[in-house]
Structures are given as structure tokens and as C-alpha cells.
Design an enzyme around this catalytic site. Structure first.
Site, PDB file in Angstrom:
ATOM      1  N   GLU A 237     -26.694  -9.691  -4.075  1.00  0.00           N
ATOM      2  CA  GLU A 237     -26.540  -9.197  -2.707  1.00  0.00           C
ATOM      3  C   GLU A 237     -27.590  -9.801  -1.772  1.00  0.00           C
ATOM      4  O   GLU A 237     -27.313 -10.045  -0.595  1.00  0.00           O
ATOM      5  CB  GLU A 237     -26.587  -7.679  -2.699  1.00  0.00           C
ATOM      6  CG  GLU A 237     -25.350  -7.064  -3.368  1.00  0.00           C
ATOM      7  CD  GLU A 237     -25.446  -5.576  -3.584  1.00  0.00           C
ATOM      8  OE1 GLU A 237     -24.554  -4.855  -3.114  1.00  0.00           O
ATOM      9  OE2 GLU A 237     -26.429  -5.124  -4.232  1.00  0.00           O
TER      10      GLU A 237
ATOM     11  N   GLU B   6     -22.691  -3.352 -11.525  1.00  0.00           N
ATOM     12  CA  GLU B   6     -22.867  -1.925 -11.224  1.00  0.00           C
ATOM     13  C   GLU B   6     -21.805  -1.040 -11.858  1.00  0.00           C
ATOM     14  O   GLU B   6     -22.093   0.090 -12.285  1.00  0.00           O
ATOM     15  CB  GLU B   6     -22.885  -1.710  -9.700  1.00  0.00           C
ATOM     16  CG  GLU B   6     -24.090  -2.294  -8.978  1.00  0.00           C
ATOM     17  CD  GLU B   6     -23.889  -3.742  -8.569  1.00  0.00           C
ATOM     18  OE1 GLU B   6     -24.758  -4.266  -7.849  1.00  0.00           O
ATOM     19  OE2 GLU B   6     -22.869  -4.349  -8.970  1.00  0.00           O
TER      20      GLU B   6
END
Length: 278
Positions: free
Chosen positions: A119, A140
């Protein structure tokens, strides 16, 4: 070429004219913890305060890891560190700030970059990766979490709906060639050519008028950068999910299998598969 240096705990910064070459060094595996977040905040603040700095290049001093992911044992601490720049305890909002900055940022990626590391690279204006070594992932889902620092926003816009769902829901690792094909990065290059290519591009960009650069970023972001509220929502959802007992249980089980140790995470995707339906 004359160089000046800026020193941080987890970053080594070398300045060449209007470009800062920043090397990430947060052993043992470049986890994104409060120390690295604090240094990133300080770097951004210092660079923005100097009108002569135009471009920042980020690379890693660790050949196996660019930024591995967040330190899941210190979520509150790194969020507090992020708040010193944005006023919000949110890594996603810190990364969005970087995307909105007048500074031009380039990620030069070798090794693994997963979760919030991915990210961070997505928040940079451009990213180029070593064909031989770069590995990308959003793991995740294996912990019952969602990407909380802009991954959903960036990947959906860059890849399209179906590929974003594939990469996020699978939790798999993607090599540089496939990451390039999917739109995760600008392009993959041979490792031997990567540094020279990025340095040349950084200096070329830094040589053009800054006012035009700022306007171009503003207009591109108006089209392609998700609203702050979307980043805020994902950050909040990540925080809520991280407090869920099931997520906590999965994280603890992963720790017993070597999660957040550099050797075990060389193949994190396999570790997640081995955890199965815990």
C-alpha cells in the site's frame, strides 16, 4: 555530483541535486512499525519544507524485503506516529497525504512488498520493480482483515474490479512480471538496470518546472485518487477487524508458525494456506 545527507533511525537519505534517494533499513525484515512511520513522517515534512527538493526515490537496503507489512503487535503505536503528520491515527491517511503531496515519489522495489508495504508503494506516484526478486501480496484476508491503507482503492482503480478481487481475496504472492501485467506497478526491469533507470527518470522529472508538476499531480489525483473518506473508511474497518477475536486468534497462530520472522515469511502465501480454516 555534490551530495548532502539526512539521517534517520530507519532511513538512510542521500541527496543529489533535487532528488532524495532514500534507503529503508529497519531490520530484521523492514516491518512497518512506529520507528519507520515516524521517520517517513519526518522525511516528508523536511522534504516539503525545502522547495528545492522535487523527487523522492524509495528503495530497500534488504534484498529480500522492501517493506514486509505492518508490525501487527504495534498497531496503536504506528497509528499514533502517523497522526503527527495528518492529525488522524491512520496509516491510510498518511499514505494518501503522500499521494497528494507536491513531491514526486518513486518506489524502486526489490524483494517482498506485502500488506501495508504494498500500500505504501501504491501510494507512491510510480513504482518499478526488479524482475528477478520483487514479490507483491495483500495477505490480509488470511487473517480475517481487509487492506486498510489504500490497497482496495488503488488496486481497483489500477487493475479493474476482477483482478483486484483476485489479488486481494487470494492472499497470494505475485511476481514482478504478473504485477506489471495486472497494473500493480509501472513496469518490471532487470535488477541490473533498475537503479540506473529509476535514477535517470528521477533526475529527468526533477529538472522540469515544479509548478507544472504540481498542477499535473493535482489533476491526475482529481481523476484517479479516491476521496479521503474512502481511505478513512478502510482504515477504520481494518482497525475494527484487527480487534476481532477471530483475527487475533489467526494472528497468534501465525506467530507460532513464524509470522513476522524473515525466514518464515519468505513464503508467506504458503504459511497462510497452511493455516487453513483456523
Amino acid at each position: 555530483m555534490q551530495e548532502t545527507r539526512m539521517n534517520f533511525e530507519t532511513l538512510t537519505v542521500r541527496r543529489e541535486a533535487a532528488v532524495l534517494f532514500t534507503e529503508i533499513a529497519a531490520p530484521p525484515m523492514n516491518l512497518l512499525g512506529p520507528e519507520l512511520v515516524r521517520d517517513l513522517v519526518s522525511l516528508i515534512q523536511q522534504a516539503e519544507a525545502d522547495d528545492n527538493i522535487r523527487v523522492i526515490v524509495f528503495k530497500s537496503g534488504d534484498p529480500d524485503y522492501f517493506i514486509s507489512h505492518v508490525d501487527v503487535t504495534r498497531i496503536g503505536a504506528y497509528r499514533e506516529a502517523a497522526a503527527t503528520l495528518t492529525g488522524e491515527a491512520s496509516l491510510g491517511m498518511l499514505f494518501r497525504y503522500l499521494s497528494s503531496s507536491r513531491l514526486i515519489t518513486i518506489a524502486q522495489i526489490e524483494g517482498r512488498v506485502r500488506g501495508a508495504g504494498s500500500e505504501f508503494a501504491l501510494a507512491c506516484d510510480m513504482s518499478f520493480a526488479a524482475h528477478e526478486s520483487a514479490i507483491f501480496g495483500q495477505p490480509e484476508v488470511g487473517f480475517g482483515l481487509i487492506p486498510g491503507a489504500g490497497g482496495i482503492q488503488h488496486l481497483t482503480r489500477q487493475m479493474g474490479r476482477a483482478r483486484a478481487l483476485e489479488t486481494i481475496l487470494s492472499g497470494r504472492d505475485y511476481d514482478a512480471e504478473l504485477a506489471e501485467r495486472y497494473g500493480w506497478i509501472n513496469r518490471a526491469l532487470p535488477a541490473a538496470a533498475l537503479g540506473e533507470f529509476v535514477a535517470s527518470l528521477a533526475h529527468r522529472i526533477a529538472g522540469f518546472p515544479s509548478a507544472a508538476q504540481a498542477q499535473i499531480k493535482e489533476r491526475v489525483n482529481a481523476i484517479a485518487l479516491a476521496p479521503a473518506a474512502e481511505f478513512r473508511s478502510d482504515s477504520d474497518r481494518f482497525g475494527e477487524a484487527a480487534r476481532n477475536p477471530d483475527a487475533q486468534g489467526r494472528i497468534q497462530t501465525a506467530m507460532k508458525h513464524g509470522f513476522q520472522t524473515r525466514d518464515a515469511e519468505l513464503d508467506l502465501a504458503q504459511m497462510l494456506e497452511d493455516l487453513g480454516g483456523h
